[in-house]
Design a protein around this motif. Structure first.
Motif, short mmCIF file in Angstrom:
data_model
loop_
_atom_site.label_atom_id
_atom_site.label_comp_id
_atom_site.label_asym_id
_atom_site.label_seq_id
_atom_site.Cartn_x
_atom_site.Cartn_y
_atom_site.Cartn_z
N GLN A 1 0.90 -1.23 0.05
CA GLN A 1 0.02 0.07 0.00
C GLN A 1 1.09 1.35 0.06
OE1 GLN A 1 -3.39 -0.38 -0.17
NE2 GLN A 1 -3.47 1.99 -0.60
N PRO A 2 1.35 1.91 -1.28
CA PRO A 2 2.10 3.10 -1.12
C PRO A 2 1.64 4.17 -0.51
CG PRO A 2 1.24 2.65 -3.42
CD PRO A 2 0.94 1.41 -2.42
N GLU A 3 2.40 4.83 0.13
CA GLU A 3 1.68 6.05 0.81
C GLU A 3 3.04 6.78 1.19
OE1 GLU A 3 -0.37 8.55 1.56
OE2 GLU A 3 -1.93 6.84 2.03
N ILE A 4 2.72 8.23 1.54
CA ILE A 4 3.44 9.25 2.00
C ILE A 4 2.70 10.22 2.63
CG2 ILE A 4 5.24 11.14 1.94
CD1 ILE A 4 6.30 10.15 -0.59
N ARG A 5 2.68 10.32 4.02
CA ARG A 5 2.01 11.22 4.81
C ARG A 5 2.68 11.35 6.13
NH1 ARG A 5 -2.05 9.17 8.65
NH2 ARG A 5 -1.99 6.78 8.80
N VAL A 6 2.07 12.76 6.58
CA VAL A 6 2.75 13.25 7.88
C VAL A 6 1.88 13.19 9.06
CG1 VAL A 6 3.91 15.21 9.10
CG2 VAL A 6 4.35 14.60 6.48
N VAL A 7 2.17 12.36 10.07
CA VAL A 7 1.37 12.41 11.31
C VAL A 7 2.14 12.69 12.29
CG1 VAL A 7 -0.17 10.77 12.61
CG2 VAL A 7 0.04 10.50 10.23
N ASP A 8 1.73 13.82 13.34
CA ASP A 8 2.11 14.00 14.52
C ASP A 8 3.62 14.51 14.27
OD1 ASP A 8 -0.02 13.71 15.82
OD2 ASP A 8 0.41 11.73 16.37
N GLY A 9 3.95 14.97 13.06
CA GLY A 9 5.43 15.58 12.85
C GLY A 9 6.17 14.28 12.33
N ILE A 10 5.81 13.06 12.24
CA ILE A 10 6.39 12.00 11.61
C ILE A 10 6.06 11.72 10.32
CG2 ILE A 10 6.69 9.36 11.89
CD1 ILE A 10 8.11 10.89 14.45
N VAL A 11 7.17 11.49 9.56
CA VAL A 11 6.99 10.98 8.10
C VAL A 11 6.65 9.79 7.79
CG1 VAL A 11 7.82 11.56 5.80
CG2 VAL A 11 8.20 13.37 7.40
N TYR A 12 5.58 9.37 7.32
CA TYR A 12 5.42 7.88 7.28
C TYR A 12 5.40 7.46 5.64
CZ TYR A 12 3.01 3.39 6.22
OH TYR A 12 2.55 2.16 5.73
N CYS A 13 6.33 6.76 5.18
CA CYS A 13 6.59 6.54 3.92
C CYS A 13 6.41 4.70 3.72
CB CYS A 13 7.78 6.87 3.44
SG CYS A 13 8.09 8.70 3.55
N ASN A 14 5.72 4.59 2.81
CA ASN A 14 5.52 2.94 2.37
C ASN A 14 5.90 3.08 0.83
OD1 ASN A 14 4.22 0.42 1.52
ND2 ASN A 14 3.76 0.34 3.42
N ASP A 15 6.96 2.35 0.45
CA ASP A 15 7.33 2.29 -0.99
C ASP A 15 6.27 1.31 -1.95
OD1 ASP A 15 8.17 -0.13 -0.44
OD2 ASP A 15 10.25 0.24 -0.36
N GLY A 16 5.44 0.80 -1.45
CA GLY A 16 4.59 0.09 -2.14
C GLY A 16 5.04 -1.39 -2.48
N ASP A 17 4.84 -1.72 -3.76
CA ASP A 17 5.21 -3.11 -4.27
C ASP A 17 5.43 -3.16 -5.72
OD1 ASP A 17 2.50 -4.51 -5.46
OD2 ASP A 17 2.08 -2.85 -4.03
N TRP A 18 5.82 -4.28 -6.25
CA TRP A 18 5.76 -4.57 -7.69
C TRP A 18 5.00 -5.75 -8.02
CZ3 TRP A 18 8.08 -1.16 -10.97
CH2 TRP A 18 8.78 0.04 -10.27
N ILE A 19 3.89 -6.11 -7.14
CA ILE A 19 2.85 -6.88 -7.48
C ILE A 19 1.66 -6.23 -8.21
CG2 ILE A 19 1.17 -8.64 -6.51
CD1 ILE A 19 4.24 -9.90 -6.75
N GLU A 20 1.20 -5.21 -7.30
CA GLU A 20 -0.13 -4.66 -7.71
C GLU A 20 0.10 -3.19 -8.16
OE1 GLU A 20 -2.71 -4.32 -4.02
OE2 GLU A 20 -1.82 -6.19 -3.42
N ASN A 21 1.06 -2.30 -7.39
CA ASN A 21 1.02 -0.88 -7.85
C ASN A 21 2.32 -0.51 -8.41
OD1 ASN A 21 -1.18 0.08 -5.81
ND2 ASN A 21 -0.15 -1.49 -4.38
N CYS A 22 3.43 -1.23 -8.51
CA CYS A 22 4.53 -0.74 -9.27
C CYS A 22 5.05 0.44 -9.06
CB CYS A 22 4.25 -0.77 -10.86
SG CYS A 22 3.40 -2.35 -11.35
#
Length: 266
Positions: A206-227
């Motif tokens: 599940q690719p995502e970039i978001r900032v929560v409470d000053g923390i940068v959450y990054c998920n680079d996703g995958d090469w099965i569904e999202n590329c």
């Protein structure tokens, strides 16, 4: 071949050895990008799948060969094994074919922000989430990818570009959204606990970039569904890229503008 330079690139959940791996898209991405550091954030090879049914397309070998060539030509390659390639966790602290193997890693951006890197299966117990197995079952997930595969075959016949039906459906299943949110919250909590500015992981496709409470959450996703892949560009921004038969920037965060105190409340 014209290439684009990024100081750092993150990819994970490639699942080489699995029939739904989009290795040709990844190979195109790797051939058209250069970086100082390439992070492999787990599940690069799907040993689980190969134990059930052996599958190895020539493009899967070409991906490994491309990574090896980068490592041999001066790119620092850092590998953090995931749960599907956990056998390689036995080699943490070693260098295999010029690829460094780590359990976790701290990346410092050009803006001086510190990011914790890990695959993400550490959060399964907290979220009761394991690649949708606990939500819709392993067989149902395979069926979802089967639908994804045939949908895109039909789209290609009519000149359509790659599109992830699997990802679209997951976003509309309430239990899946709950599990994704729980995973992200657990990752953010861990970043606070470790006293870093952000966290980069994979695992949940599940690719995502978001900032929560000053923390940068990054998920680079995958090469099965999202590329998808994460990159740090020359201006110090972290971008989430989609790379299939079309390429686009899905999201971006200005790291130097994120204010963090790096302290978790006791």
């Amino acid at each position: 071949m014209k290439t684009t330079y990024y100081p750092s690139i993150w990819i994970s959940d490639v699942h080489l050895g699995y029939k739904d791996c989009k290795a040709k898209f990844l190979l195109d991405f790797l051939n058209k990008t250069e970086c100082d550091v390439l992070y492999l954030v787990g599940d690069i090879v799907d040993l689980w799948s190969m134990k059930r049914q052996f599958f190895w397309d020539p493009s899967h070998y070409q991906v490994l060969e491309c990574i090896q060539k980068k490592a041999g030509s001066g790119t620092r390659v850092i590998y953090i094994p995931g749960n599907h390639d956990e056998t390689f966790r036995n080699y943490v602290g070693q260098t295999l074919f010029k690829v460094e193997v780590h359990k976790t890693f701290i990346h410092t951006t050009s803006a001086g922000k510190r990011f914790l890197l890990l695959h993400g299966d550490d959060f399964d117990s907290a979220t009761r989430y394991n690649k949708l197995i606990s939500i819709i079952g392993d067989a149902a997930y395979d069926f979802l990818l089967f639908l994804n595969r045939w949908t895109n075959r039909v789209r290609r016949l009519y000149g359509g570009h790659y599109w992830s039906l699997a990802s679209w459906l997951k976003k509309r299943v309430h239990k899946a959204r709950e599990a994704i949110a729980a995973f992200e919250n657990a990752a953010i909590h861990e970043a606070k606990k470790q006293g870093v500015d952000g966290i980069i992981c994979g695992h949940i496709h599940q690719p995502e970039i978001r900032v929560v409470d000053g923390i940068v959450y990054c998920n680079d996703g995958d090469w099965i569904e999202n590329c998808t892949a994460l990159v740090e560009n020359q201006e110090g921004r972290i971008e989430l890229l989609h790379w299939s038969d079309v390429q686009s920037v899905l999201n971006v965060v200005e790291i130097d503008n994120v204010k963090t105190d790096n302290v978790e409340a006791a």
